[in-house]
Design an enzyme around this catalytic site. Structure first.
Site, PDB file in Angstrom:
ATOM      1  N   TRP A 121     -41.823  34.043  29.098  1.00  0.00           N
ATOM      2  CA  TRP A 121     -42.102  34.119  27.503  1.00  0.00           C
ATOM      3  C   TRP A 121     -42.201  35.512  27.266  1.00  0.00           C
ATOM      4  O   TRP A 121     -41.838  35.891  26.026  1.00  0.00           O
ATOM      5  CB  TRP A 121     -43.372  33.143  27.172  1.00  0.00           C
ATOM      6  CG  TRP A 121     -42.942  31.969  27.431  1.00  0.00           C
ATOM      7  CD1 TRP A 121     -43.857  31.219  28.648  1.00  0.00           C
ATOM      8  CD2 TRP A 121     -42.241  30.871  27.065  1.00  0.00           C
ATOM      9  NE1 TRP A 121     -43.281  29.758  28.496  1.00  0.00           N
ATOM     10  CE2 TRP A 121     -42.459  29.808  27.530  1.00  0.00           C
ATOM     11  CE3 TRP A 121     -41.301  31.064  25.942  1.00  0.00           C
ATOM     12  CZ2 TRP A 121     -41.818  28.410  27.306  1.00  0.00           C
ATOM     13  CZ3 TRP A 121     -40.547  29.876  25.726  1.00  0.00           C
ATOM     14  CH2 TRP A 121     -40.897  28.594  26.359  1.00  0.00           C
ATOM     15  N   HIS A 141     -30.342  21.292  22.375  1.00  0.00           N
ATOM     16  CA  HIS A 141     -31.011  20.243  22.823  1.00  0.00           C
ATOM     17  C   HIS A 141     -31.460  19.040  21.433  1.00  0.00           C
ATOM     18  O   HIS A 141     -31.411  17.912  21.656  1.00  0.00           O
ATOM     19  CB  HIS A 141     -32.273  20.584  23.749  1.00  0.00           C
ATOM     20  CG  HIS A 141     -31.655  21.101  25.012  1.00  0.00           C
ATOM     21  ND1 HIS A 141     -30.800  20.533  25.844  1.00  0.00           N
ATOM     22  CD2 HIS A 141     -31.794  22.278  25.638  1.00  0.00           C
ATOM     23  CE1 HIS A 141     -30.291  21.255  26.809  1.00  0.00           C
ATOM     24  NE2 HIS A 141     -31.291  22.211  26.724  1.00  0.00           N
ATOM     25  N   VAL A 164     -44.437  20.274  17.368  1.00  0.00           N
ATOM     26  CA  VAL A 164     -45.317  21.238  18.079  1.00  0.00           C
ATOM     27  C   VAL A 164     -44.526  21.974  18.914  1.00  0.00           C
ATOM     28  O   VAL A 164     -43.887  21.194  19.912  1.00  0.00           O
ATOM     29  CB  VAL A 164     -46.546  20.490  18.866  1.00  0.00           C
ATOM     30  CG1 VAL A 164     -47.411  21.662  19.490  1.00  0.00           C
ATOM     31  CG2 VAL A 164     -47.536  19.918  17.942  1.00  0.00           C
ATOM     32  N   GLY A 165     -44.266  23.132  19.005  1.00  0.00           N
ATOM     33  CA  GLY A 165     -43.240  23.926  19.827  1.00  0.00           C
ATOM     34  C   GLY A 165     -41.909  23.318  19.423  1.00  0.00           C
ATOM     35  O   GLY A 165     -40.937  23.076  20.249  1.00  0.00           O
ATOM     36  N   GLY A 166     -41.761  23.030  18.284  1.00  0.00           N
ATOM     37  CA  GLY A 166     -40.551  22.734  17.541  1.00  0.00           C
ATOM     38  C   GLY A 166     -39.321  23.596  17.266  1.00  0.00           C
ATOM     39  O   GLY A 166     -38.355  23.368  16.762  1.00  0.00           O
ATOM     40  N   SER A 216     -49.606  30.393  18.727  1.00  0.00           N
ATOM     41  CA  SER A 216     -49.650  29.400  20.040  1.00  0.00           C
ATOM     42  C   SER A 216     -50.242  28.146  19.999  1.00  0.00           C
ATOM     43  O   SER A 216     -51.290  27.756  19.411  1.00  0.00           O
ATOM     44  CB  SER A 216     -50.655  30.310  20.924  1.00  0.00           C
ATOM     45  OG  SER A 216     -50.619  29.799  22.292  1.00  0.00           O
ATOM     46  N   HIS A 235     -42.241  20.006  29.826  1.00  0.00           N
ATOM     47  CA  HIS A 235     -41.565  20.311  31.302  1.00  0.00           C
ATOM     48  C   HIS A 235     -41.584  21.685  31.354  1.00  0.00           C
ATOM     49  O   HIS A 235     -41.115  22.240  32.520  1.00  0.00           O
ATOM     50  CB  HIS A 235     -40.228  19.561  31.378  1.00  0.00           C
ATOM     51  CG  HIS A 235     -39.356  20.054  30.213  1.00  0.00           C
ATOM     52  ND1 HIS A 235     -37.921  19.780  30.665  1.00  0.00           N
ATOM     53  CD2 HIS A 235     -39.239  21.173  29.329  1.00  0.00           C
ATOM     54  CE1 HIS A 235     -37.225  20.518  29.641  1.00  0.00           C
ATOM     55  NE2 HIS A 235     -38.022  21.241  28.763  1.00  0.00           N
ATOM     56  N   ASP A 236     -41.743  22.705  30.531  1.00  0.00           N
ATOM     57  CA  ASP A 236     -41.886  23.997  30.611  1.00  0.00           C
ATOM     58  C   ASP A 236     -43.246  24.459  31.247  1.00  0.00           C
ATOM     59  O   ASP A 236     -43.231  25.594  31.536  1.00  0.00           O
ATOM     60  CB  ASP A 236     -41.816  24.722  29.168  1.00  0.00           C
ATOM     61  CG  ASP A 236     -40.389  24.561  28.440  1.00  0.00           C
ATOM     62  OD1 ASP A 236     -39.503  24.139  29.014  1.00  0.00           O
ATOM     63  OD2 ASP A 236     -40.434  24.733  27.374  1.00  0.00           O
TER      64      ASP A 236
END
Length: 329
Positions: A121, A141, A164-166, A216, A235-236
């Site tokens: 990151w 994806h 979230v984390g889109g 975050s 999965h990250d």
């Protein structure tokens, strides 16, 4: 096939645009070399190997595309060419980390920092070209997940969904366009959200319906959402970080709401059809120290975060993807 020459020959063919050029009807090696801006003799030798792999048919003085080779053209729906194109910053950087697999398996830690000089990151934050390339790959994806999620789930009783984390908002857009009664919030890091704003801001179908929330997702999340979506996110991360993230989701979801997790799922009871999942699992280890998980592993992550697995996994129609629904205990 036990050497690296063949997979890198595929990358060379894609990066030079040879499969696309042959698809247009060009086939003479000298012409292909000229159009690709490459050495004539070296291109001839590369084409010969690609033909021996069954990707091209070789005539007396020209080449034609086979059905197998067509998969490597830029317009093929598989999107495989994008991951092989070494002119793409994300594809190039990811490939450079792969030789660290032995180190990753030995230590259980990602190989990316050794290859790139910084954790994953941090590398993205420091390199705008790499970050933009990564966003584009993740949008690919999302383009596959969004239409499916928008129809596979019953959104009729929801009013507000948070992705979230889109990323740059492709999945959220697909959901909102399909269901005009919904409002949505996109949560991601500031740089990614700024790129999402440029992408979503002028979309008339979303006018007044999208809130962009930079930050975050390990910090407290904005609340009041009926549904929180985590697509290609867990999965990250390693288990401890996943529990932290799911706990933030448990805090933010409204009473009676759901946390939807879309991710690849490992089914250890079968082998057939698991290749995309097991390959991606190794990629997560090498790049991030993350992992693909079984249904039981997902359930345990949710339990530790105060979430219950409400519904059995719903399988998506491609690449081992599944949808899991969690609710607050």
């Amino acid at each position: 096939m036990a050497t690296l020459f063949t997979p890198w020959a595929l990358r060379a063919g894609v990066t030079l645009g040879l499969f696309d050029l042959v698809e247009t009807g060009l086939g003479a090696p000298a012409v292909l070399a000229e159009r690709a801006g490459a050495d004539k003799d070296a291109v001839r030798r590369l084409l010969r190997h690609l033909a021996n792999l069954g990707l091209l048919d070789r005539g007396p003085d020209n080449y034609r595309l086979t059905a197998l080779g067509a998969v490597l053209t830029s317009g093929h729906p598989s999107g495989l060419a994008r991951g092989l194109d070494q002119s793409d910053a994300w594809a190039e950087a990811g490939d450079l980390a792969v030789p660290g697999l032995v180190s990753a398996v030995t230590t259980g830690r990602p190989a990316w920092p050794q290859a790139a000089g910084a954790p994953f990151w941090q590398s993205l934050a420091a390199d705008p070209r790499l970050a933009a390339s990564f966003d584009a790959a993740m949008s690919g994806h999302a383009d596959a997940v969004g239409p499916w999620l928008a129809t596979a789930w019953n959104w009729s009783t929801a009013s507000h969904v948070a992705d979230v984390g889109g990323g740059t908002g492709s999945t959220l857009r697909d959901i909102l366009v399909r269901h005009p009664h919904l409002r949505g919030t996109l949560i991601d890091l500031p740089g990614t959200v700024s790129r999402a704003e440029a992408k979503l801001g002028g979309d008339a179908a979303l006018a007044g319906r999208v809130t962009l929330s930079p930050g975050s997702f390990f910090d407290p999340l904005p609340g009041g959402h009926d549904i929180l979506v985590l697509a290609h996110v867990l999965h990250d991360w390693g288990d401890d970080d996943c529990v932290r993230l799911l706990h933030r989701c448990a805090e933010a979801v409204a009473d009676g709401g759901s946390v939807l997790v879309v991710d690849r799922m490992v089914d250890e009871s079968v082998i057939e059809g698991q290749l995309p999942v097991t390959q991606r699992d190794l990629a997560m280890l090498i790049l991030l120290g993350g992992k693909e998980r079984t249904a039981e592993e997902f359930r345990m992550l949710g339990k530790k975060a105060g979430l219950s697995l409400r519904r059995s996994p719903l399988a998506a129609p491609h690449e081992g993807l599944c949808l899991l629904e969690f609710s607050s205990d």
